[in-house]
Design an enzyme around this catalytic site. Structure first.
Site, PDB file in Angstrom:
ATOM      1  N   ASP A 104      46.393  42.715  36.036  1.00 55.64           N
ATOM      2  CA  ASP A 104      46.962  41.595  36.430  1.00 55.64           C
ATOM      3  C   ASP A 104      46.843  40.607  37.684  1.00 55.64           C
ATOM      4  OD1 ASP A 104      49.302  42.195  34.855  1.00 55.64           O
ATOM      5  OD2 ASP A 104      50.328  43.434  35.859  1.00 55.64           O
ATOM      6  N   GLU A 105      46.053  41.719  38.166  1.00 52.02           N
ATOM      7  CA  GLU A 105      45.459  41.321  39.471  1.00 52.02           C
ATOM      8  C   GLU A 105      44.323  40.106  38.722  1.00 52.02           C
ATOM      9  OE1 GLU A 105      43.286  43.302  42.154  1.00 52.02           O
ATOM     10  OE2 GLU A 105      44.379  42.567  44.322  1.00 52.02           O
ATOM     11  N   LEU A 106      43.175  40.980  37.893  1.00 58.09           N
ATOM     12  CA  LEU A 106      42.438  39.892  37.303  1.00 58.09           C
ATOM     13  C   LEU A 106      42.523  38.896  36.442  1.00 58.09           C
ATOM     14  CD1 LEU A 106      39.372  40.889  37.073  1.00 58.09           C
ATOM     15  CD2 LEU A 106      40.028  42.080  34.770  1.00 58.09           C
TER      16      LEU A 106
ATOM     17  N   ILE B 261      43.347  36.614  39.329  1.00 57.17           N
ATOM     18  CA  ILE B 261      42.134  35.677  40.172  1.00 57.17           C
ATOM     19  C   ILE B 261      40.889  34.906  38.692  1.00 57.17           C
ATOM     20  CG2 ILE B 261      39.573  36.365  40.167  1.00 57.17           C
ATOM     21  CD1 ILE B 261      41.183  38.972  41.693  1.00 57.17           C
TER      22      ILE B 261
END
Length: 245
Positions: free
Chosen positions: A41-43, A46
């Site tokens: 999710d973070e990727l 980003i």
């Protein structure tokens, strides 16, 4: 990295804001990275910021093949096989994760395996042909990377071991006192130092040099601090000796 941000299954609003306010993101891809839905999710966030806001991303491929990241193969394929079972009702999320991995793998970054290739090229450049050396020459290679010693021309290998207690004490004393003997006043403190450095020569040198010319009280204070605040130079030596470069 902000250690005050709590990690969990769902990416937090605080982290989303932190990503949006960052100008550059360094993403470290390890073997277990794709197992974490939180990391994926973070990727995805980003990459959204890269494409929409013009942020920069620097991928670091730590002991993983960038092509496995790009195509979700190897350990990344195994992770996604599990995700497909868990998120079978949310195909959109799976597609977004895969697209993010495929895109980020095309960004110029750093591959930890390049270091081995560079070392191999350097070795070939220095010792590429035995004809370069005269009769009776011995070529000694010191390395933590055992793969560099798999050449057919390598006649034998020797694994260096930790120093025996007496040898370790003598080396430590040369750097801590500038002579090989230790007085009874400092003997117990030296034993603590030897335990801390685990008999590794470079760690013995670093810690001994840091204590040189200091009083007994200062020794006691410094060695006591190591329990809570490890010496960073010594810790680096210990870490690289266990994990390799």
């Amino acid at each position: 990295m902000d250690y005050n941000l709590r990690r969990g299954e769902q990416i937090s609003p605080e982290l989303l804001t932190a990503i949006e306010n960052s100008r550059i993101s360094i993403i470290v891809f390890s073997e277990n990275y794709a197992s974490s839905s939180w990391c994926l999710d973070e990727l995805a966030k980003i990459l959204d910021c890269v494409n929409v806001l013009g942020h920069k991303a620097l991928p670091v491929f730590y002991k993983v093949d960038p092509s496995h990241v790009k195509r979700q193969e190897g350990c990344y394929g195994e992770a996604f096989a599990k995700h497909e079972q868990i998120y079978r009702e949310n195909k959109e999320k799976l597609l977004k994760w895969k697209a993010a991995l495929t895109e980020v793998a095309t960004i110029s970054g750093w591959d930890s395996r390049d270091r081995h290739r560079n070392q191999q090229e350097q070795l070939e450049g220095l010792v590429g042909n035995r004809d370069w050396f005269g009769p009776g020459s011995r070529i000694i290679i010191t390395t933590r990377d055992q793969h560099l010693l798999t050449y057919p021309e390598v006649n034998g290998t020797y694994e260096a071991t930790e120093l025996e207690n007496g040898e370790a004490l003598e080396l430590f004393c040369w750097h801590a006192f500038r002579h090989k003997d230790v007085s009874e006043d400092f003997r117990q403190l030296c034993d603590h130092a030897l335990d801390y450095t685990r008999g590794l020569p470079l760690a013995l040198k670093v810690l001994g040099s840091s204590l040189c010319t200091k009083s007994k009280c200062e020794w006691e204070s410094e060695l006591a601090k190591l329990k809570q605040f490890p010496n960073q130079k010594v810790q680096y030596v210990l870490k690289t000796s266990l994990e390799g470069p």
